[in-house]
Design a protein around this motif. Structure first.
Motif, PDB file in Angstrom:
ATOM      1  N   PRO A   1     -21.761   9.614 130.429  1.00 20.81           N
ATOM      2  CA  PRO A   1     -20.903   8.437 130.553  1.00 20.81           C
ATOM      3  C   PRO A   1     -20.114   8.416 131.860  1.00 20.81           C
ATOM      4  CG  PRO A   1     -19.821  10.083 129.213  1.00 20.81           C
ATOM      5  CD  PRO A   1     -21.168  10.657 129.589  1.00 20.81           C
ATOM      6  N   VAL A   2     -20.287   9.452 132.679  1.00 26.39           N
ATOM      7  CA  VAL A   2     -19.522   9.595 133.905  1.00 26.39           C
ATOM      8  C   VAL A   2     -20.453   9.378 135.101  1.00 26.39           C
ATOM      9  CG1 VAL A   2     -18.039  11.123 135.266  1.00 26.39           C
ATOM     10  CG2 VAL A   2     -18.025  11.271 132.761  1.00 26.39           C
ATOM     11  N   THR A   3     -19.994   8.595 136.085  1.00 25.35           N
ATOM     12  CA  THR A   3     -20.806   8.348 137.281  1.00 25.35           C
ATOM     13  C   THR A   3     -20.003   8.708 138.534  1.00 25.35           C
ATOM     14  OG1 THR A   3     -20.101   6.025 137.411  1.00 25.35           O
ATOM     15  CG2 THR A   3     -22.137   6.498 136.215  1.00 25.35           C
ATOM     16  N   VAL A   4     -20.724   9.037 139.617  1.00 23.91           N
ATOM     17  CA  VAL A   4     -20.098   9.367 140.888  1.00 23.91           C
ATOM     18  C   VAL A   4     -20.739   8.511 141.977  1.00 23.91           C
ATOM     19  CG1 VAL A   4     -21.665  11.334 141.207  1.00 23.91           C
ATOM     20  CG2 VAL A   4     -19.576  11.182 142.555  1.00 23.91           C
ATOM     21  N   GLY A   5     -19.896   7.923 142.825  1.00 20.06           N
ATOM     22  CA  GLY A   5     -20.394   7.129 143.944  1.00 20.06           C
ATOM     23  C   GLY A   5     -20.620   7.982 145.175  1.00 20.06           C
ATOM     24  N   PRO A   6     -21.349   7.465 146.147  1.00 23.53           N
ATOM     25  CA  PRO A   6     -21.620   8.216 147.382  1.00 23.53           C
ATOM     26  C   PRO A   6     -20.356   8.402 148.223  1.00 23.53           C
ATOM     27  CG  PRO A   6     -22.365   5.953 147.606  1.00 23.53           C
ATOM     28  CD  PRO A   6     -21.932   6.102 146.189  1.00 23.53           C
TER      29      PRO A   6
END
Length: 220
Positions: A207-212
């Motif tokens: 459920p967790v995302t990371v951007g560039p």
């Protein structure tokens, strides 16, 4: 008789003057021309312009070397390219970036270059959330874009997004954040600055995302 002696004397004086003039001409021919002497002085330089020709040559080489250093830039390696940013050269911080009304929670992670030289950074950082139910690795989201040259003392940020716990239950408690800079294996553990819990999921995906890098803006 007296007239003849005066004539011989006059001829002798004239011959002497002619001989002296010839000698002066010969002496003058053996001396360098003033313009030649000036040119030689200019070529050799003198103490005010670096001394001898050899010293002048060293000065020219140094100037060329200085130009190369300038072109390479501060912190550049011998190929003229800045080295990659490393964990040890970065100060990593995290702050809550949630705005009321947003559908998700957001944490902005800042990377400040404290290495003393410019460095290159790009792509995605590794992000793991520590929870009381185990570690959760963030999924990459977005276009990594082009590499950034991170100037010494400057900051660049990226975001971490996570679902808000609106279930009314206790959810999954977040206990910490672990960040690994791009292309590095050494990680940094940080306190978690966002909301305290995540909703319970069925485990079908992170459920967790990371951007560039750069996705949360670039600081000054």
């Amino acid at each position: 008789m007296r007239v003849r002696k005066l004539t011989f004397l006059t001829l002798a004086v004239a011959a002497g003057l002619s001989l002296t003039a010839c000698q002066n001409d010969d002496d003058a021919a053996g001396q360098p021309a003033p313009s030649s002497a000036s040119s030689a002085s200019s070529t050799s330089g003198g103490s005010g312009s670096g001394g001898s020709d050899q010293d002048g040559g060293k000065g020219s080489t140094g100037a060329a070397s200085g130009g190369k250093d300038t072109a390479a830039g501060s912190g550049s390696d011998s190929s003229g390219k800045a080295p990659k940013c490393t964990t040890d050269g970065l100060e990593i911080t995290a702050k809550d970036n949630f705005i009321d009304g947003d559908p998700e929670g957001t944490v902005a992670v800042g990377l400040t270059n404290g290495s003393g030289a410019d460095c290159v950074i790009s792509g995605f950082a590794g992000v793991d959330l520590k929870t009381d139910a185990g570690d959760i690795s963030a999924t990459r989201k977005g276009d990594p874009g082009d590499p950034y040259i991170l100037k010494n003392g400057k900051e660049i940020d990226f975001y971490v997004s996570y679902p808000l716990n609106e279930s009314g239950g206790s959810g999954v408690r977040i206990t910490g954040l672990v960040v690994t800079p791009p292309n590095e294996t050494k990680s940094v553990a940080l306190a978690w600055p966002g909301k305290g819990t995540l909703p319970v999921t069925d485990g079908s995906g992170s459920p967790v995302t990371v951007g560039p890098i750069g996705s949360a803006g670039q600081g000054g």
